[in-house]
Design a protein around this motif. Structure first.
Motif, PDB file in Angstrom:
ATOM      1  N   UNK A  46       0.846  -1.193   0.000  1.00  0.00           N
ATOM      2  CA  UNK A  46       0.000   0.000   0.000  1.00  0.00           C
ATOM      3  C   UNK A  46       0.879   1.241   0.000  1.00  0.00           C
ATOM      4  N   UNK A  47       0.378   2.280  -0.627  1.00  0.00           N
ATOM      5  CA  UNK A  47       1.100   3.550  -0.763  1.00  0.00           C
ATOM      6  C   UNK A  47       0.209   4.631  -0.159  1.00  0.00           C
ATOM      7  N   UNK A  48       0.700   5.332   0.853  1.00  0.00           N
ATOM      8  CA  UNK A  48      -0.106   6.329   1.546  1.00  0.00           C
ATOM      9  C   UNK A  48       0.572   7.684   1.571  1.00  0.00           C
ATOM     10  N   UNK A  49      -0.238   8.728   1.415  1.00  0.00           N
ATOM     11  CA  UNK A  49       0.227  10.107   1.522  1.00  0.00           C
ATOM     12  C   UNK A  49      -0.699  10.820   2.495  1.00  0.00           C
ATOM     13  N   UNK A  50      -0.135  11.427   3.518  1.00  0.00           N
ATOM     14  CA  UNK A  50      -0.965  12.115   4.503  1.00  0.00           C
ATOM     15  C   UNK A  50      -0.634  13.599   4.575  1.00  0.00           C
ATOM     16  N   UNK A  51      -1.643  14.386   4.923  1.00  0.00           N
ATOM     17  CA  UNK A  51      -1.468  15.800   5.238  1.00  0.00           C
ATOM     18  C   UNK A  51      -2.126  16.018   6.605  1.00  0.00           C
ATOM     19  N   UNK A  52      -2.159  17.251   7.048  1.00  0.00           N
ATOM     20  CA  UNK A  52      -2.769  17.539   8.344  1.00  0.00           C
ATOM     21  C   UNK A  52      -4.270  17.274   8.349  1.00  0.00           C
ATOM     22  N   UNK A  53      -4.893  17.257   7.162  1.00  0.00           N
ATOM     23  CA  UNK A  53      -6.351  17.137   7.083  1.00  0.00           C
ATOM     24  C   UNK A  53      -6.848  15.778   6.600  1.00  0.00           C
ATOM     25  N   UNK A  84     -10.486  23.084   6.818  1.00  0.00           N
ATOM     26  CA  UNK A  84     -10.217  23.031   8.252  1.00  0.00           C
ATOM     27  C   UNK A  84     -11.488  23.091   9.093  1.00  0.00           C
ATOM     28  N   UNK A  85     -12.638  23.384   8.476  1.00  0.00           N
ATOM     29  CA  UNK A  85     -13.919  23.404   9.190  1.00  0.00           C
ATOM     30  C   UNK A  85     -14.648  22.069   9.100  1.00  0.00           C
ATOM     31  N   UNK A  86     -13.934  21.017   8.690  1.00  0.00           N
ATOM     32  CA  UNK A  86     -14.467  19.651   8.607  1.00  0.00           C
ATOM     33  C   UNK A  86     -15.467  19.471   7.460  1.00  0.00           C
ATOM     34  N   UNK A  87     -15.471  20.384   6.521  1.00  0.00           N
ATOM     35  CA  UNK A  87     -16.367  20.268   5.366  1.00  0.00           C
ATOM     36  C   UNK A  87     -15.690  19.454   4.267  1.00  0.00           C
ATOM     37  N   UNK A  88     -16.382  18.452   3.777  1.00  0.00           N
ATOM     38  CA  UNK A  88     -15.868  17.574   2.724  1.00  0.00           C
ATOM     39  C   UNK A  88     -16.749  17.737   1.492  1.00  0.00           C
ATOM     40  N   UNK A  89     -16.131  18.084   0.355  1.00  0.00           N
ATOM     41  CA  UNK A  89     -16.873  18.273  -0.892  1.00  0.00           C
ATOM     42  C   UNK A  89     -16.277  17.381  -1.975  1.00  0.00           C
TER      43      UNK A  89
END
Length: 320
Positions: free
Chosen positions: A169-176, A227-232
């Motif tokens: 598996x290949x994963x890339x993470x950011x703060x969000x 950063x307001x937890x909104x996912x679009x």
């Protein structure tokens, strides 16, 4: 900038020296460093503070004599030191162990920088053959690499062309959030207080940091997490808006003014302040990313105002 310690950091070098001495079973006193000297001096002082009672001394010599009797006699093996000395030895071991744990957690167990772009685009090839193209002023760090998992952290923006390996598996993470893939081409950005992912080929799964609810994208789709937890989720995204910077352009369609300036901030490593009255205005058009002043001048025409420089790397916009 990055929180990663440079390789010539004195604390990191000392930690490595301590690790080498431990691996070679060599005394720490061989290390020429004030911190080690203070530690050993403290240990010596504590040992000298221990008082061995007269009865304890007699017991020690009696045990030595008993242990050195002729082989024909069976000597009972008993401790040679008082309980106080044993307590100090245990405390010293715990102290040294705590130092090693602190050094490891704070210095040696940090993500390693794989690539860090400055004012120009940079492409790096990873050990598995995957390639990563970093936007200017972006950083790629390696969190973990094993036969079954490659994990990276991204600061800024990059395009990933991942080599397909079914057992890895290949994963890339950011703060969000975090992106998990098997083999694909996609872009990830983490500027402007939001994370954006666009899938060009293959299949990927995104897990927002706040909700932990997986989102699976198909080619041509994108997702935005702020950063307001909104996912679009955008079912039909324009690839040009995610790969445009490769060609030195910024293409936007019905995009908020604050998102456009945030992209300029990432591209040129600057800070732009917009009035709240126009921050959410939707704009469409195209800007050149080859020259900051030219890009700001073109944006001035669209926003009907003027950008003024307030510092070496900061600007403020004032409407006419």
């Amino acid at each position: 900038m990055t929180d990663q310690l440079p390789h010539n950091d004195p604390n990191l070098q000392l930690a490595r020296q301590m690790g080498n001495q431990r691996a070679d079973n060599s005394p720490l006193s061989d290390i020429d460093d004030p911190l080690i000297d203070q530690l050993l001096t403290y240990k010596k002082q504590k040992i000298s503070d221990i008082t061995i009672d007269t009865d304890d001394k007699k017991q020690v010599w009696d045990r030595i004599a008993s242990a050195t009797q002729s082989k024909s006699q069976s000597a009972k093996v008993t401790p040679l030191f008082s309980a106080k000395a044993i307590r100090w030895a245990s405390a010293a071991i715990l102290l040294i162990g705590a130092i090693f744990s602190f050094v490891y957690l704070n210095y040696l167990n940090q993500p390693q920088i794989i690539a860090q772009s400055q004012s120009a685009i940079q492409t790096v090839t990873l050990s598995d053959g995957s390639s990563v193209t970093l936007r200017p002023h972006s950083t790629l760090l390696e969190i973990e690499k094993s036969a079954t998992s490659h994990q990276y952290r991204l600061k800024g923006e990059a395009i990933f062309d991942v080599t397909s390996e079914p057992d890895r598996t290949f994963q890339v993470e950011t703060a969000l959030g975090k992106v998990t893939v098997l083999g694909t081409r996609f872009s990830v950005s983490s500027w402007g207080e939001q994370m954006q992912v666009f899938l060009d080929e293959g299949s990927i799964e995104i897990i927002p940091a706040q909700t932990q609810k997986p989102i699976v994208l198909s080619p041509g789709q994108s997702v935005s997490i702020n950063s307001n937890k909104q996912v679009t989720v955008f079912k039909e995204a324009n690839p040009n808006e995610y790969f445009d910077w490769i060609d030195g352009e910024l293409i936007f369609e019905n995009k908020a003014a604050k998102d456009i300036t945030a992209e300029l901030e990432q591209q040129f490593n600057i800070t732009i302040t917009l009035p709240k009255s126009i921050a959410d205005d939707s704009l469409s058009g195209q800007l050149s990313l080859n020259n900051l002043e030219l890009a700001l001048q073109d944006l001035e025409l669209v926003l009907n105002g003027t950008f003024s420089k307030t510092g070496d790397q900061s600007y403020i916009f004032e409407a006419n």
